[in-house]
Motif scaffolding. Structure first.
Motif, mmCIF file in Angstrom:
data_model
loop_
_atom_site.group_PDB
_atom_site.id
_atom_site.type_symbol
_atom_site.label_atom_id
_atom_site.label_comp_id
_atom_site.label_asym_id
_atom_site.label_seq_id
_atom_site.Cartn_x
_atom_site.Cartn_y
_atom_site.Cartn_z
ATOM 1 N N VAL A 68 -23.158 5.208 -6.436
ATOM 2 C CA VAL A 68 -22.460 5.128 -7.748
ATOM 3 C C VAL A 68 -22.445 6.723 -8.331
ATOM 4 O O VAL A 68 -21.569 7.167 -8.809
ATOM 5 C CB VAL A 68 -22.629 4.238 -8.780
ATOM 6 C CG1 VAL A 68 -22.060 4.249 -10.053
ATOM 7 C CG2 VAL A 68 -22.430 2.921 -8.092
ATOM 8 N N GLY A 69 -23.510 7.005 -8.174
ATOM 9 C CA GLY A 69 -23.692 8.569 -8.569
ATOM 10 C C GLY A 69 -22.992 9.488 -7.934
ATOM 11 O O GLY A 69 -22.151 10.467 -8.534
ATOM 12 N N LEU A 70 -22.723 9.559 -6.527
ATOM 13 C CA LEU A 70 -21.926 10.376 -5.751
ATOM 14 C C LEU A 70 -20.591 9.996 -6.223
ATOM 15 O O LEU A 70 -19.880 11.088 -6.380
ATOM 16 C CB LEU A 70 -22.241 10.001 -4.361
ATOM 17 C CG LEU A 70 -23.527 10.599 -3.599
ATOM 18 C CD1 LEU A 70 -23.946 9.983 -2.383
ATOM 19 C CD2 LEU A 70 -23.893 12.099 -3.833
ATOM 20 N N MET A 71 -20.203 8.727 -6.215
ATOM 21 C CA MET A 71 -18.721 8.761 -6.735
ATOM 22 C C MET A 71 -18.424 9.368 -8.150
ATOM 23 O O MET A 71 -17.309 9.671 -8.450
ATOM 24 C CB MET A 71 -18.380 6.975 -6.828
ATOM 25 C CG MET A 71 -18.352 6.418 -5.383
ATOM 26 S SD MET A 71 -18.594 4.775 -5.227
ATOM 27 C CE MET A 71 -17.324 4.448 -6.441
ATOM 28 N N ALA A 72 -19.507 9.330 -9.293
ATOM 29 C CA ALA A 72 -19.268 9.793 -10.384
ATOM 30 C C ALA A 72 -19.005 11.270 -10.439
ATOM 31 O O ALA A 72 -18.209 11.620 -10.746
ATOM 32 C CB ALA A 72 -20.374 9.311 -11.152
ATOM 33 N N TRP A 73 -20.009 11.698 -9.689
ATOM 34 C CA TRP A 73 -19.991 13.309 -9.685
ATOM 35 C C TRP A 73 -18.899 13.823 -8.785
ATOM 36 O O TRP A 73 -18.144 14.707 -9.398
ATOM 37 C CB TRP A 73 -21.252 13.779 -8.790
ATOM 38 C CG TRP A 73 -21.432 15.154 -8.702
ATOM 39 C CD1 TRP A 73 -20.980 15.878 -7.627
ATOM 40 C CD2 TRP A 73 -21.909 16.012 -9.689
ATOM 41 N NE1 TRP A 73 -21.309 17.258 -7.834
ATOM 42 C CE2 TRP A 73 -21.824 17.440 -9.020
ATOM 43 C CE3 TRP A 73 -22.165 15.985 -11.010
ATOM 44 C CZ2 TRP A 73 -22.061 18.521 -9.810
ATOM 45 C CZ3 TRP A 73 -22.366 17.012 -11.752
ATOM 46 C CH2 TRP A 73 -22.249 18.191 -10.972
ATOM 47 N N PHE A 74 -18.494 13.165 -7.453
ATOM 48 C CA PHE A 74 -17.277 13.868 -6.735
ATOM 49 C C PHE A 74 -16.136 13.265 -7.375
ATOM 50 O O PHE A 74 -15.042 13.857 -7.159
ATOM 51 C CB PHE A 74 -17.554 13.590 -5.471
ATOM 52 C CG PHE A 74 -18.805 14.292 -4.872
ATOM 53 C CD1 PHE A 74 -18.633 16.034 -4.713
ATOM 54 C CD2 PHE A 74 -19.980 13.956 -4.533
ATOM 55 C CE1 PHE A 74 -19.734 16.818 -4.031
ATOM 56 C CE2 PHE A 74 -21.153 14.635 -4.192
ATOM 57 C CZ PHE A 74 -20.938 16.175 -3.777
#
Length: 161
Positions: A108-114
C-alpha cells in the motif's frame, strides 16, 4: 508432518525483519517531508530519508514473501502440547495477521508513493498502529510462554530444529 523446529533461514529472516520494521516505525518522518511535497502537487522528493524508508519497506516486503514461501513449503513446528484450542487459534491468526501486515503495508505504501494517492497514504499510515499492536501481542505471547507456561516455545526462535 510438521518440522520439530524452525530452520536457520527461518530464524534469521525473523530476526532480520524485526529491526527493519522497527526502523520504519520509529523513523517514519524520513518520508514525511517528501510526501508533503507530493500532497501539495509537487514532484516526489527522492531524498535520503525517502529512499531509506522506501528501501526498508521493500526489504520487509521481499523478506516477508520469502518467509511466507518457507512457511508454506517447509512448514512450522506445532505449538507445544497442551495448549488450549483458543490459544492455538490466536497463535494462528496472529501469525497470519503479521504476514498480512508485512506484505500489505509496504504494498500500500508503494502504491501510495508511486501513485500519488492520499487515500492510500492514509491507509498506509494506519499500518503503524497495526504493526505496534501485532508486534506487542506477539512479544506478549512469547513472554507468556516463556515466563508463565515455561513450555520452551521461545527456544524455537533461538536455534534451528
Amino acid at each position: 508432518m510438521a518440522p520439530k523446529g524452525y530452520s536457520r533461514l527461518q530464524i534469521a529472516l525473523h530476526w532480520v525483519v524485526l529491526p527493519l520494521i522497527a526502523v520504519n516505525l520509529v523513523f517514519e518522518d524520513w518520508i514525511e517531508t517528501a510526501w508533503e511535497q507530493v500532497e501539495h502537487g509537487g514532484p516526489a522528493l527522492y531524498d535520503a530519508g525517502a529512499l531509506a524508508h522506501i528501501g526498508v519497506g521493500v526489504a520487509v516486503l521481499v523478506l516477508a514473501l520469502w518467509r511466507l514461501g518457507l512457511r508454506l513449503g517447509r512448514g512450522v513446528p506445532d505449538l507445544p502440547a497442551g495448549n488450549p484450542p483458543l490459544m492455538r487459534v490466536a497463535a494462528h491468526l496472529g501469525h497470519w495477521a503479521l504476514y498480512a501486515a508485512m506484505i500489505g503495508v509496504p504494498v500500500v505504501g508503494l502504491m501510495a508513493w508511486f501513485g500519488g494517492s492520499e487515500d492510500l497514504a492514509e491507509l498506509h499510515e494506519l499500518g503503524k498502529p497495526v504493526f505496534i499492536l501485532l508486534v506487542a501481542g506477539h512479544v506478549a505471547a512469547a513472554v507468556w510462554h516463556q515466563v508463565v507456561l515455561k513450555d520452551g516455545l521461545m527456544a524455537r526462535m533461538k536455534r534451528a530444529g
